[in-house]
Design a protein around this motif. Sequence first.
Motif, PDB file in Angstrom:
ATOM      1  N   ARG A  15       0.699  -1.130  -0.020  1.00 20.17           N
ATOM      2  CA  ARG A  15       0.035  -0.105   0.006  1.00 20.17           C
ATOM      3  C   ARG A  15       0.650   1.318   0.203  1.00 20.17           C
ATOM      4  N   TYR A  16       0.173   2.274  -0.487  1.00 14.93           N
ATOM      5  CA  TYR A  16       0.891   3.705  -0.016  1.00 14.93           C
ATOM      6  C   TYR A  16       0.985   4.067   1.001  1.00 14.93           C
ATOM      7  N   GLY A  45       4.958  13.481  -2.187  1.00 14.52           N
ATOM      8  CA  GLY A  45       3.572  12.853  -2.130  1.00 14.52           C
ATOM      9  C   GLY A  45       2.831  13.119  -3.258  1.00 14.52           C
ATOM     10  N   ARG A  53      -0.815  10.746  -0.322  1.00 14.63           N
ATOM     11  CA  ARG A  53      -0.058   9.415  -0.152  1.00 14.63           C
ATOM     12  C   ARG A  53       1.263   9.614  -0.651  1.00 14.63           C
ATOM     13  N   TYR A  54       2.127   8.580  -0.206  1.00  8.88           N
ATOM     14  CA  TYR A  54       3.642   8.599  -0.619  1.00  8.88           C
ATOM     15  C   TYR A  54       3.920   7.239  -1.302  1.00  8.88           C
ATOM     16  N   ASP A  55       4.651   7.051  -2.349  1.00  9.08           N
ATOM     17  CA  ASP A  55       4.878   5.880  -2.817  1.00  9.08           C
ATOM     18  C   ASP A  55       6.243   5.438  -2.013  1.00  9.08           C
TER      19      ASP A  55
END
Length: 73
Positions: A15-16, A45, A53-55
């Motif tokens: 998940r991110y 983000g 969200r952040y990869d």
Amino acid sequence: MASAVTALRAGLPDRYLTPDDIAELFGVPLETVYHWRKQRTGPPGFRVGRHVRYDPAAVRAWVAQQSEFDAAA
């Protein structure tokens, strides 16, 4: 979240990451994460609707870049 830290070391999580995950990962207040985003100094983000969200791969690359920058200073 300990799982976020473990996943970043072992491979990509499924998940991110959330801003809360980033704050816990780096041991900083959530406000710092939002300040980094506003100043464009933290991990990159992206928005999913109203949510940031952040990869994990981008976070890992940002950490590597910060490490290189600190080593050069």
